[in-house]
Design a protein around this motif. Structure first.
Motif, mmCIF file in Angstrom:
data_model
loop_
_atom_site.group_PDB
_atom_site.id
_atom_site.type_symbol
_atom_site.label_atom_id
_atom_site.label_comp_id
_atom_site.label_asym_id
_atom_site.label_seq_id
_atom_site.Cartn_x
_atom_site.Cartn_y
_atom_site.Cartn_z
ATOM 1 N N GLY A 190 0.785 -1.229 0.000
ATOM 2 C CA GLY A 190 0.000 0.000 0.000
ATOM 3 C C GLY A 190 0.815 1.275 0.000
ATOM 4 N N SER A 191 2.125 1.136 -0.007
ATOM 5 C CA SER A 191 2.993 2.317 -0.082
ATOM 6 C C SER A 191 4.357 1.887 -0.589
ATOM 7 C CB SER A 191 3.127 3.006 1.278
ATOM 8 O OG SER A 191 4.058 2.346 2.105
ATOM 9 N N LEU A 192 5.041 2.818 -1.233
ATOM 10 C CA LEU A 192 6.373 2.514 -1.725
ATOM 11 C C LEU A 192 7.364 2.319 -0.585
ATOM 12 C CD1 LEU A 192 6.738 4.869 -4.847
ATOM 13 C CD2 LEU A 192 6.350 2.400 -4.808
ATOM 14 N N THR A 193 7.178 3.071 0.490
ATOM 15 C CA THR A 193 8.083 2.948 1.631
ATOM 16 C C THR A 193 8.033 1.541 2.224
ATOM 17 O OG1 THR A 193 7.836 5.289 2.147
ATOM 18 C CG2 THR A 193 8.676 3.870 3.898
ATOM 19 N N LYS A 194 6.820 1.043 2.467
ATOM 20 C CA LYS A 194 6.666 -0.296 3.042
ATOM 21 C C LYS A 194 7.128 -1.358 2.057
ATOM 22 C CE LYS A 194 2.785 0.937 6.058
ATOM 23 N NZ LYS A 194 1.344 0.711 6.335
ATOM 24 N N ALA A 195 6.803 -1.170 0.777
ATOM 25 C CA ALA A 195 7.212 -2.150 -0.223
ATOM 26 C C ALA A 195 8.729 -2.211 -0.343
ATOM 27 C CB ALA A 195 6.589 -1.799 -1.577
ATOM 28 N N ALA A 196 9.392 -1.047 -0.290
ATOM 29 C CA ALA A 196 10.852 -1.026 -0.367
ATOM 30 C C ALA A 196 11.467 -1.792 0.795
ATOM 31 C CB ALA A 196 11.344 0.420 -0.381
ATOM 32 N N ALA A 197 10.884 -1.632 1.990
ATOM 33 C CA ALA A 197 11.393 -2.351 3.165
ATOM 34 C C ALA A 197 11.244 -3.859 2.987
ATOM 35 C CB ALA A 197 10.662 -1.880 4.412
ATOM 36 N N ARG A 198 10.102 -4.295 2.455
ATOM 37 C CA ARG A 198 9.882 -5.725 2.262
ATOM 38 C C ARG A 198 10.827 -6.306 1.204
ATOM 39 N NH1 ARG A 198 3.232 -6.359 2.193
ATOM 40 N NH2 ARG A 198 2.834 -5.304 4.182
ATOM 41 N N LEU A 199 11.143 -5.486 0.192
ATOM 42 C CA LEU A 199 11.995 -5.955 -0.898
ATOM 43 C C LEU A 199 13.484 -5.763 -0.619
ATOM 44 C CD1 LEU A 199 9.860 -4.551 -3.846
ATOM 45 C CD2 LEU A 199 10.180 -6.969 -3.278
ATOM 46 N N GLY A 200 13.797 -5.076 0.500
ATOM 47 C CA GLY A 200 15.189 -4.824 0.833
ATOM 48 C C GLY A 200 15.836 -3.805 -0.075
ATOM 49 N N LEU A 201 15.043 -2.826 -0.546
ATOM 50 C CA LEU A 201 15.551 -1.789 -1.436
ATOM 51 C C LEU A 201 15.390 -0.421 -0.792
ATOM 52 C CD1 LEU A 201 13.862 -2.945 -4.785
ATOM 53 C CD2 LEU A 201 16.238 -3.315 -4.131
ATOM 54 N N ALA A 202 16.189 0.542 -1.260
ATOM 55 C CA ALA A 202 15.957 1.928 -0.890
ATOM 56 C C ALA A 202 14.744 2.421 -1.676
ATOM 57 C CB ALA A 202 17.179 2.779 -1.205
ATOM 58 N N GLN A 203 13.967 3.330 -1.073
ATOM 59 C CA GLN A 203 12.758 3.798 -1.751
ATOM 60 C C GLN A 203 13.057 4.450 -3.106
ATOM 61 O OE1 GLN A 203 9.946 6.001 0.608
ATOM 62 N NE2 GLN A 203 8.950 6.875 -1.195
ATOM 63 N N PRO A 204 14.112 5.288 -3.231
ATOM 64 C CA PRO A 204 14.397 5.863 -4.549
ATOM 65 C C PRO A 204 14.673 4.800 -5.608
ATOM 66 C CG PRO A 204 15.544 7.097 -2.847
ATOM 67 C CD PRO A 204 14.975 5.880 -2.188
ATOM 68 N N ALA A 205 15.369 3.729 -5.215
ATOM 69 C CA ALA A 205 15.656 2.648 -6.165
ATOM 70 C C ALA A 205 14.375 1.958 -6.606
ATOM 71 C CB ALA A 205 16.618 1.645 -5.543
ATOM 72 N N LEU A 206 13.450 1.744 -5.660
ATOM 73 C CA LEU A 206 12.175 1.118 -6.014
ATOM 74 C C LEU A 206 11.363 2.034 -6.919
ATOM 75 C CD1 LEU A 206 10.146 -1.163 -5.782
ATOM 76 C CD2 LEU A 206 9.311 -0.146 -3.650
ATOM 77 N N SER A 207 11.351 3.321 -6.622
ATOM 78 C CA SER A 207 10.617 4.278 -7.462
ATOM 79 C C SER A 207 11.159 4.267 -8.886
ATOM 80 C CB SER A 207 10.717 5.688 -6.868
ATOM 81 O OG SER A 207 10.117 5.746 -5.595
ATOM 82 N N ALA A 208 12.476 4.237 -9.031
ATOM 83 C CA ALA A 208 13.082 4.207 -10.362
ATOM 84 C C ALA A 208 12.727 2.912 -11.087
ATOM 85 C CB ALA A 208 14.592 4.359 -10.240
ATOM 86 N N GLN A 209 12.741 1.805 -10.350
ATOM 87 C CA GLN A 209 12.395 0.523 -10.959
ATOM 88 C C GLN A 209 10.947 0.526 -11.420
ATOM 89 O OE1 GLN A 209 11.646 -3.640 -8.991
ATOM 90 N NE2 GLN A 209 13.871 -3.418 -9.253
ATOM 91 N N LEU A 210 10.054 1.086 -10.606
ATOM 92 C CA LEU A 210 8.639 1.148 -10.966
ATOM 93 C C LEU A 210 8.435 1.968 -12.238
ATOM 94 C CD1 LEU A 210 5.661 0.590 -10.437
ATOM 95 C CD2 LEU A 210 5.642 2.534 -8.853
ATOM 96 N N LYS A 211 9.147 3.060 -12.360
ATOM 97 C CA LYS A 211 9.022 3.889 -13.563
ATOM 98 C C LYS A 211 9.453 3.108 -14.802
ATOM 99 C CE LYS A 211 9.577 8.356 -11.258
ATOM 100 N NZ LYS A 211 10.449 9.542 -11.056
#
Length: 349
Positions: free
Chosen positions: A18-39
């Motif tokens: 439900g949020s990029l912050t929580k998803a990044a924590a579950r995936l073991g990624l930094a939030q900026p890295a997850l945001s870039a991957q999502l884009k």
């Protein structure tokens, strides 16, 4: 960029969290890295998958479409991988026994018995405190059999995917230093131990909650519970730092005694599980029988458990606990468990 399975897993994780912050924590990624991957994923799929706002993230119409497909594709791929592992492990005629178990004397006894009746066939073990981890490894084909415990009547993990058989149901005993004022008692009321600190091994079942509830029914709240490995629990008991909770089959140990709790407020079920579609399923009856024999051996080595069983055989209760360390009958009917504690052979279907 081509769409990959890991991208679908990322999309599903974001939706579940439900949020990029929580998803990044579950995936073991930094939030900026997850945001870039999502884009990058969104560019590949041709549009935005999530709307962002104060509420977190919500799937767009395109996002819902992709998630619907991902919820079909990902489980199918997981099943394919697991079936492939099981198929591959079925290639040999004497692949051996891959056992997973929680820590306790029953696993060692089962290994010894299988090694005796099947000389030359390899037996390997994997141990962890997590019953769910063991069950998941059997589902995935990494292990052949799970040897675990469950508190009271709580269900075994993965009940829809694994077959389970009951080995025995034991009362939970208390460990005390041999110089403890109550060590000479034949049976101890839980309320008599209200002032004690406690020691217990970890796990992901409901035992800790059941113990707290049993204490509440006895009129107290535990002042302190040390959750640690078996050796540390025994040490804390031996030096008088805590009372410990243990299986009734715990072997005799210098410096301490094990005693039953009056009224049997806690019980422990020993279970064997396997995947019905695996090659190991053909050996399930033999493994269950050897596990029951190993339990009978462990029970016979415990003087306090032997005495407890004798006391309960002698009661006039129409449904007393029973223990019959003999081979199970040939009949294949699996009857319902009788009320109360029972350590009888269960007939398998």
């Amino acid at each position: 960029m081509d769409l990959e399975l890991r991208h679908l897993k990322t999309i599903r994780t974001i939706a579940d969290a439900g949020s990029l912050t929580k998803a990044a924590a579950r995936l073991g990624l930094a939030q900026p890295a997850l945001s870039a991957q999502l884009k990058r994923i969104e560019r590949t799929l041709g549009g935005r998958l999530f709307e962002r706002g104060r509420f977190g993230v919500r799937p767009t119409a395109l996002g819902e479409f992709v998630l619907d497909r991902a919820r079909v594709v990902l489980p199918a791929i997981t099943d394919l991988q697991q079936e492939a592992v099981r198929f591959g492990s079925a290639g040999g005629t004497a692949a051996g026994f891959r056992l997973g178990g929680t820590h306790g004397p029953l696993l060692g006894g089962l290994v010894d018995r299988l090694a005796t009746v099947r000389p030359g066939v390899p037996v390997t073990t994997f141990t962890t405190w997590s019953e769910r981890e063991i069950a998941a490894s059997v589902v995935a084909g990494r292990l052949d059999f799970a040897l675990i415990g469950a508190c009271g009547e709580s269900p075994a993990p993965e009940p829809e995917r694994l077959s389970w058989r009951e080995v025995a149901i034991d009362p939970v005993f208390v460990m005390l230093a041999d110089r403890h004022p109550l060590a000479g008692r034949r049976e101890i009321g839980l309320a008599e131990l209200a002032a004690e600190a406690w020691a217990d091994v970890p796990g992901d079942g409901c035992f800790a909650d059941c113990f707290t509830l049993a204490c509440a029914r006895a009129g107290f709240t535990p002042t302190r519970v040390y959750e640690t490995d078996t050796a540390s629990c025994i040490h804390l008991v031996q030096v008088g730092r805590a009372a410990g909770l243990c299986r009734a089959t715990l072997p005799p140990t210098p410096g301490m005694v094990t005693r039953p709790l009056a009224g049997t407020p806690l019980t422990w079920r020993h279970l064997v599980g396997w995947h019905p579609g695996s090659a190991a399923a053909d050996s399930a009856a033999e493994v269950v029988a050897q596990a029951r024999a190993a339990h009978a051996d462990a029970a016979a080595r415990s003087e306090s458990y032997t005495q407890w069983l004798a006391d309960h055989r002698a009661t006039a209760d129409p449904g007393p606990p029973r223990f019959t360390p003999a081979a199970p009958p040939e009949d294949t009917t699996y009857p319902p468990s009788p009320p109360g504690i029972h350590n009888t052979w269960q007939k398998d279907n």
